[in-house]
Design a protein around this motif. Structure first.
Motif, PDB file in Angstrom:
ATOM      1  N   PHE A  18       0.819  -1.217   0.000  1.00 24.89           N
ATOM      2  CA  PHE A  18       0.000   0.000   0.000  1.00 24.89           C
ATOM      3  C   PHE A  18       0.853   1.267   0.000  1.00 24.89           C
ATOM      4  CE2 PHE A  18      -2.570  -3.283   2.142  1.00 24.89           C
ATOM      5  CZ  PHE A  18      -3.640  -3.331   1.259  1.00 24.89           C
ATOM      6  N   GLN A  19       2.171   1.107   0.176  1.00 22.92           N
ATOM      7  CA  GLN A  19       3.068   2.249   0.244  1.00 22.92           C
ATOM      8  C   GLN A  19       4.058   2.299  -0.915  1.00 22.92           C
ATOM      9  OE1 GLN A  19       2.582   4.555   2.636  1.00 22.92           O
ATOM     10  NE2 GLN A  19       0.863   3.278   3.296  1.00 22.92           N
ATOM     11  N   LEU A  20       4.139   1.254  -1.697  1.00 25.59           N
ATOM     12  CA  LEU A  20       5.133   1.172  -2.764  1.00 25.59           C
ATOM     13  C   LEU A  20       4.473   1.351  -4.125  1.00 25.59           C
ATOM     14  CD1 LEU A  20       7.176  -1.914  -1.491  1.00 25.59           C
ATOM     15  CD2 LEU A  20       7.737   0.502  -1.195  1.00 25.59           C
ATOM     16  N   VAL A  21       5.279   1.750  -5.078  1.00 22.04           N
ATOM     17  CA  VAL A  21       4.799   1.862  -6.458  1.00 22.04           C
ATOM     18  C   VAL A  21       4.653   0.459  -7.040  1.00 22.04           C
ATOM     19  CG1 VAL A  21       5.870   4.111  -6.757  1.00 22.04           C
ATOM     20  CG2 VAL A  21       7.168   2.052  -7.335  1.00 22.04           C
ATOM     21  N   PRO A  22       3.848   0.278  -8.102  1.00 23.63           N
ATOM     22  CA  PRO A  22       3.594  -1.061  -8.638  1.00 23.63           C
ATOM     23  C   PRO A  22       4.841  -1.858  -8.981  1.00 23.63           C
ATOM     24  CG  PRO A  22       2.017   0.481  -9.555  1.00 23.63           C
ATOM     25  CD  PRO A  22       2.983   1.298  -8.751  1.00 23.63           C
ATOM     26  N   PHE A  23       5.875  -1.198  -9.526  1.00 23.47           N
ATOM     27  CA  PHE A  23       7.074  -1.957  -9.892  1.00 23.47           C
ATOM     28  C   PHE A  23       7.757  -2.555  -8.662  1.00 23.47           C
ATOM     29  CE2 PHE A  23      11.717  -2.043 -10.692  1.00 23.47           C
ATOM     30  CZ  PHE A  23      11.717  -3.060 -11.640  1.00 23.47           C
TER      31      PHE A  23
END
Length: 334
Positions: free
Chosen positions: A41-46
């Motif tokens: 929920f805190q990271l970008v998709p990659f």
């Protein structure tokens, strides 16, 4: 009369230290799971995708750890079972449109049966000879997959649709795939832990430490050697199946012999015989090759090898062993 001074009871101290160990481990597991659930929920998709791949490699290394770290058998063909699981799931999805959840037990089962077949020569071979046999499997699998183009898609591979998150979840595709992989990884770690804490684990450790003594103690060497390969292959097949879900594409060039060597290197760096070693090895397998590529695009293999040497020099027992030594040095209350 002179009073006799009593020394502190060593039994109580032993109980305290023995009890503190599991508490530290369970606390670490709880924190790790909480962080794992919070991260997507805190990271970008990659970056979510990268963590998903770490979990996939950790499941594969969990099986390799059973074979190499706990049973003492060498394998340079673990990537082949990973590929078998991936292609089994891909063919089931592409040719028969089987639901995604059903491909997981089928892929794990097919890899388990092939692991049993490989376990037969393992009963008579050991050391370098066994390593060469498993290496040969990893080498000839790629041209074999290319040959049966009607089933495997040949050199072009197979392109598949990824699992779609249900509407009630409110999750994006990358988050849904991450949580699916996390659930399977947790189940795999619990299964491996229960195996190692049972009679099976004790038999594998006896087999690893001294085969002659294990046989005298009543351990059936042929049965446990074969089963060790089968269980190892089963975990790799399950990981390969989830890999197919996440990537949505399989091709023979994704499962070359380099994958098998990288997996073995990741396990050694993570920590042989440690339950958390595969997780650290998964981080190594996922991030170190990309870091090597970023450092020197002309010679990533050289950088990769130097990083392995550096890690093994600092932590001969792997990163898990290094972490355990550091934890033991933390002062505790009496």
């Amino acid at each position: 009369m002179s009073q006799v001074k009593r020394a502190p009871a060593p039994v109580a101290v032993g109980k305290t230290s023995a009890a503190s160990g599991p508490r530290w481990r369970w606390a670490a597991v709880a924190v790790l799971l909480a962080a794992a659930c919070y991260a997507p929920f805190q990271l970008v998709p990659f970056h979510v995708f990268q963590l998903t791949m770490v979990l996939i490699y950790a499941v594969a290394l969990l099986g390799l750890n059973l074979l190499v770290g706990h049973a003492g058998q060498i394998s340079l063909g673990h990537g082949a079972f990973f590929a078998i699981g991936a292609y089994t799931a891909a063919i089931l999805l592409d040719r028969w449109a089987l639901p995604y959840p059903l491909t997981l037990p089928v892929a794990a089962g097919v890899a388990f049966l092939l692991g049993l077949a490989l376990g037969v020569p393992a009963m008579r071979l050991r050391g370098l000879y066994l390593a060469l046999v498993t290496l040969a499997i990893a080498i000839f699998l790629v041209p074999l997959l290319k040959r049966f183009e009607a089933v495997t898609g040949g050199s072009m591979g197979l392109t598949l649709a990824k699992p779609v998150p249900p509407g009630w979840s409110g999750l994006a595709e990358d988050q849904w795939l991450y949580f699916l992989t996390l659930a399977i990884a947790v189940a795999a770690f619990l299964l491996a832990r229960s195996l190692l804490r049972s009679r099976v684990g004790r038999a594998l450790h006896a087999l690893r430490d001294d085969e002659t003594a294990a046989e005298v103690m009543g351990v059936r060497l042929s049965s446990y050697k074969t089963l060790a390969f089968a269980w190892s292959a089963m975990f790799a097949g399950a990981a390969g199946c989830v890999y197919t879900w996440v990537i949505g594409f399989v091709s023979p060039d994704s499962f070359t012999v380099n994958l098998s060597i990288t997996l073995l290197a990741g396990l050694v760096v993570g920590g042989l015989g440690s339950l958390f070693g595969p997780l650290l090895g998964g981080l190594f397998v996922m991030f170190v090759p990309s870091i090597s590529q970023d450092i020197n695009e002309a010679a990533p293999g050289v950088i990769f090898g130097l990083l392995i040497i550096a890690v093994m020099y600092v932590a001969p027992t792997g990163l898990a062993g290094l972490a355990e030594r550091l934890i033991k040095k933390i002062p505790r209350k009496e």
